[in-house]
Write a protein that holds these residues in place. Structure first.
Motif, PDB file in Angstrom:
ATOM      1  N   GLY A  46     -37.035  50.019  16.949  1.00 14.96           N
ATOM      2  CA  GLY A  46     -35.809  49.344  16.561  1.00 14.96           C
ATOM      3  C   GLY A  46     -34.679  49.621  17.543  1.00 14.96           C
ATOM      4  O   GLY A  46     -33.913  48.724  17.898  1.00 14.96           O
ATOM      5  N   ARG A  47     -34.572  50.876  18.004  1.00 20.16           N
ATOM      6  CA  ARG A  47     -33.538  51.232  18.984  1.00 20.16           C
ATOM      7  C   ARG A  47     -33.794  50.526  20.303  1.00 20.16           C
ATOM      8  O   ARG A  47     -32.870  50.012  20.943  1.00 20.16           O
ATOM      9  CB  ARG A  47     -33.501  52.747  19.182  1.00 20.16           C
ATOM     10  N   THR A  48     -35.055  50.513  20.722  1.00 20.64           N
ATOM     11  CA  THR A  48     -35.408  49.845  21.972  1.00 20.64           C
ATOM     12  C   THR A  48     -35.055  48.371  21.914  1.00 20.64           C
ATOM     13  O   THR A  48     -34.479  47.812  22.860  1.00 20.64           O
ATOM     14  CB  THR A  48     -36.919  50.005  22.259  1.00 20.64           C
ATOM     15  N   VAL A  49     -35.373  47.731  20.797  1.00 18.21           N
ATOM     16  CA  VAL A  49     -35.078  46.303  20.640  1.00 18.21           C
ATOM     17  C   VAL A  49     -33.574  46.066  20.650  1.00 18.21           C
ATOM     18  O   VAL A  49     -33.081  45.121  21.278  1.00 18.21           O
ATOM     19  CB  VAL A  49     -35.709  45.762  19.340  1.00 18.21           C
ATOM     20  N   PHE A  50     -32.813  46.929  19.974  1.00 19.57           N
ATOM     21  CA  PHE A  50     -31.366  46.747  19.954  1.00 19.57           C
ATOM     22  C   PHE A  50     -30.787  46.847  21.365  1.00 19.57           C
ATOM     23  O   PHE A  50     -29.933  46.044  21.754  1.00 19.57           O
ATOM     24  CB  PHE A  50     -30.697  47.788  19.052  1.00 19.57           C
ATOM     25  N   LEU A  51     -31.235  47.815  22.151  1.00 23.53           N
ATOM     26  CA  LEU A  51     -30.733  47.954  23.512  1.00 23.53           C
ATOM     27  C   LEU A  51     -31.142  46.757  24.374  1.00 23.53           C
ATOM     28  O   LEU A  51     -30.381  46.318  25.250  1.00 23.53           O
ATOM     29  CB  LEU A  51     -31.249  49.253  24.133  1.00 23.53           C
ATOM     30  N   GLN A  52     -32.323  46.217  24.112  1.00 22.86           N
ATOM     31  CA  GLN A  52     -32.772  45.039  24.862  1.00 22.86           C
ATOM     32  C   GLN A  52     -31.920  43.817  24.534  1.00 22.86           C
ATOM     33  O   GLN A  52     -31.485  43.091  25.442  1.00 22.86           O
ATOM     34  CB  GLN A  52     -34.242  44.750  24.560  1.00 22.86           C
ATOM     35  N   VAL A  53     -31.683  43.598  23.247  1.00 23.96           N
ATOM     36  CA  VAL A  53     -30.903  42.417  22.884  1.00 23.96           C
ATOM     37  C   VAL A  53     -29.436  42.600  23.271  1.00 23.96           C
ATOM     38  O   VAL A  53     -28.722  41.629  23.555  1.00 23.96           O
ATOM     39  CB  VAL A  53     -31.032  42.083  21.380  1.00 23.96           C
ATOM     40  N   ARG A  54     -28.980  43.838  23.321  1.00 28.22           N
ATOM     41  CA  ARG A  54     -27.612  44.086  23.782  1.00 28.22           C
ATOM     42  C   ARG A  54     -27.487  43.738  25.262  1.00 28.22           C
ATOM     43  O   ARG A  54     -26.449  43.242  25.705  1.00 28.22           O
ATOM     44  CB  ARG A  54     -27.225  45.536  23.529  1.00 28.22           C
ATOM     45  N   ASP A  55     -28.538  43.993  26.026  1.00 29.36           N
ATOM     46  CA  ASP A  55     -28.538  43.589  27.427  1.00 29.36           C
ATOM     47  C   ASP A  55     -28.399  42.074  27.559  1.00 29.36           C
ATOM     48  O   ASP A  55     -27.730  41.574  28.472  1.00 29.36           O
ATOM     49  CB  ASP A  55     -29.831  44.044  28.118  1.00 29.36           C
ATOM     50  N   ILE A  56     -29.030  41.343  26.651  1.00 31.39           N
ATOM     51  CA  ILE A  56     -28.911  39.883  26.660  1.00 31.39           C
ATOM     52  C   ILE A  56     -27.463  39.477  26.387  1.00 31.39           C
ATOM     53  O   ILE A  56     -26.921  38.565  27.022  1.00 31.39           O
ATOM     54  CB  ILE A  56     -29.857  39.255  25.626  1.00 31.39           C
ATOM     55  N   ALA A  73     -21.958  38.932   8.203  1.00 27.16           N
ATOM     56  CA  ALA A  73     -23.217  39.701   8.229  1.00 27.16           C
ATOM     57  C   ALA A  73     -23.058  40.909   9.146  1.00 27.16           C
ATOM     58  O   ALA A  73     -23.535  40.898  10.285  1.00 27.16           O
ATOM     59  CB  ALA A  73     -24.368  38.812   8.691  1.00 27.16           C
ATOM     60  N   PRO A  74     -22.385  41.956   8.671  1.00 25.47           N
ATOM     61  CA  PRO A  74     -22.130  43.124   9.525  1.00 25.47           C
ATOM     62  C   PRO A  74     -23.308  44.070   9.666  1.00 25.47           C
ATOM     63  O   PRO A  74     -23.292  44.956  10.521  1.00 25.47           O
ATOM     64  CB  PRO A  74     -20.974  43.821   8.801  1.00 25.47           C
ATOM     65  N   ASP A  75     -24.335  43.912   8.830  1.00 24.00           N
ATOM     66  CA  ASP A  75     -25.413  44.902   8.788  1.00 24.00           C
ATOM     67  C   ASP A  75     -26.173  45.016  10.104  1.00 24.00           C
ATOM     68  O   ASP A  75     -26.642  46.087  10.467  1.00 24.00           O
ATOM     69  CB  ASP A  75     -26.387  44.568   7.657  1.00 24.00           C
ATOM     70  N   PHE A  76     -26.304  43.894  10.816  1.00 26.40           N
ATOM     71  CA  PHE A  76     -27.054  43.921  12.072  1.00 26.40           C
ATOM     72  C   PHE A  76     -26.424  44.885  13.073  1.00 26.40           C
ATOM     73  O   PHE A  76     -27.078  45.786  13.606  1.00 26.40           O
ATOM     74  CB  PHE A  76     -27.142  42.517  12.672  1.00 26.40           C
ATOM     75  N   LEU A  77     -25.133  44.707  13.341  1.00 26.45           N
ATOM     76  CA  LEU A  77     -24.484  45.567  14.337  1.00 26.45           C
ATOM     77  C   LEU A  77     -24.343  46.992  13.807  1.00 26.45           C
ATOM     78  O   LEU A  77     -24.480  47.960  14.565  1.00 26.45           O
ATOM     79  CB  LEU A  77     -23.114  44.998  14.714  1.00 26.45           C
ATOM     80  N   ARG A  78     -24.075  47.138  12.523  1.00 19.77           N
ATOM     81  CA  ARG A  78     -23.976  48.479  11.924  1.00 19.77           C
ATOM     82  C   ARG A  78     -25.278  49.243  12.134  1.00 19.77           C
ATOM     83  O   ARG A  78     -25.277  50.386  12.586  1.00 19.77           O
ATOM     84  CB  ARG A  78     -23.665  48.339  10.437  1.00 19.77           C
ATOM     85  N   LEU A  79     -26.398  48.594  11.821  1.00 21.46           N
ATOM     86  CA  LEU A  79     -27.704  49.231  11.988  1.00 21.46           C
ATOM     87  C   LEU A  79     -28.000  49.481  13.455  1.00 21.46           C
ATOM     88  O   LEU A  79     -28.488  50.552  13.834  1.00 21.46           O
ATOM     89  CB  LEU A  79     -28.798  48.345  11.373  1.00 21.46           C
ATOM     90  N   VAL A 120     -35.761  43.323  11.906  1.00 19.12           N
ATOM     91  CA  VAL A 120     -34.416  43.137  11.354  1.00 19.12           C
ATOM     92  C   VAL A 120     -33.406  42.983  12.488  1.00 19.12           C
ATOM     93  O   VAL A 120     -32.540  42.099  12.455  1.00 19.12           O
ATOM     94  CB  VAL A 120     -34.036  44.336  10.451  1.00 19.12           C
ATOM     95  N   VAL A 121     -33.511  43.830  13.498  1.00 19.49           N
ATOM     96  CA  VAL A 121     -32.599  43.768  14.639  1.00 19.49           C
ATOM     97  C   VAL A 121     -32.756  42.444  15.367  1.00 19.49           C
ATOM     98  O   VAL A 121     -31.759  41.775  15.697  1.00 19.49           O
ATOM     99  CB  VAL A 121     -32.845  44.952  15.593  1.00 19.49           C
ATOM    100  N   GLU A 122     -33.989  42.033  15.623  1.00 19.89           N
ATOM    101  CA  GLU A 122     -34.231  40.783  16.333  1.00 19.89           C
ATOM    102  C   GLU A 122     -33.702  39.587  15.550  1.00 19.89           C
ATOM    103  O   GLU A 122     -33.079  38.675  16.116  1.00 19.89           O
ATOM    104  CB  GLU A 122     -35.729  40.616  16.591  1.00 19.89           C
ATOM    105  N   HIS A 123     -33.935  39.582  14.251  1.00 19.01           N
ATOM    106  CA  HIS A 123     -33.496  38.467  13.411  1.00 19.01           C
ATOM    107  C   HIS A 123     -31.972  38.384  13.366  1.00 19.01           C
ATOM    108  O   HIS A 123     -31.393  37.305  13.513  1.00 19.01           O
ATOM    109  CB  HIS A 123     -34.052  38.637  11.997  1.00 19.01           C
TER     110      HIS A 123
END
Length: 225
Positions: free
Chosen positions: A136-146, A115-121, A67-70
């Motif tokens: 999910g947390r790891t992926v969010f931190l990775q994509v935030r680095d991007i 689509a606010p759910d991505f950042l909210r989650l 979900v985070v990646e998408h």
């Protein structure tokens, strides 16, 4: 041996099912968080059996990570300056630097409003620490680095006179301010115009960058010899 047409149909159906699962999961997780999301709830929401969900995703953690990646894919596209999608380098699209920064901020805001759910989650996952790290947390931190890297490239291109520390400070300020404005809208609802607020924030970041770049240019060059 499966016929080509049958194979294509199976793939299309599989992709549609996966998207239905992701859409249901992002809505539930955005409202209830990680702990409140279950495979059973996602199954009820999307209308597919749990076996179908487990066919696409190993477990709930795998589903939340997807979900985070998408969601990030859509969000990241909004970070690109106008013209980048056509192959134009960040910061070289038509318009002044201020216009480009404002346009990017408006794109990001519209994406988050739609689509606010991505950042909210993602923020929920980032703020909760567990003994066992959730994927999910790891992926969010990775994509935030991007996102940080993209914003860094954008600022460097618009303001080449800035040193590395100045760029890092501006990127930190820009992303932290955007997070804060998003949270403010979550708390107050539609009374906060996220597009207007993020454009104002972008203008403040731009003005700060311009002042810092001017100071850098005015600084005497180091003596040699």
């Amino acid at each position: 041996m499966a016929k080509p047409q049958a194979t294509r149909t199976q793939r299309a159906n599989g992709a549609q099912s996966r998207q239905r699962i992701l859409d249901a999961a992002v809505e539930i997780a955005g409202e209830r968080g990680y702990e409140g999301t279950s495979i059973a709830a996602v199954s009820a929401k999307c209308g597919l059996p749990a076996s179908s969900i487990y066919w696409h995703f190993k477990d709930k953690d795998d589903l939340i990570a997807a979900v985070v990646e998408h969601g990030f894919t859509t969000w990241l596209a909004a970070l690109e300056s106008p013209g980048t999608a056509q192959g134009t380098a960040p910061g070289t699209a038509p318009g002044t630097p201020l216009e480009q920064v404002g346009s990017m901020a408006a794109n990001v805001a519209r994406t988050l409003v739609a689509a606010p759910d991505f950042l909210r989650l993602g923020l929920m996952l980032a703020l909760v620490r567990c003994p066992a790290e959730r994927r999910g947390r790891t992926v969010f931190l990775q994509v935030r680095d991007i996102a940080c890297q993209k914003t860094t490239e954008f600022i460097r291109t618009l303001f080449p006179d800035l040193d590395e520390k100045a760029v890092r400070d501006l990127v930190t300020y820009a992303l932290a301010g955007a997070d804060g404005l998003f949270l403010q809208r979550e708390l107050t609802g539609d009374s906060a115009d996220l597009v207007e607020m993020l454009q104002l924030h972008a203008q403040l970041v731009h003005d700060a960058a311009a002042r810092m770049a001017a100071r850098s240019r005015a600084r005497p060059a180091p003596r040699t010899g």
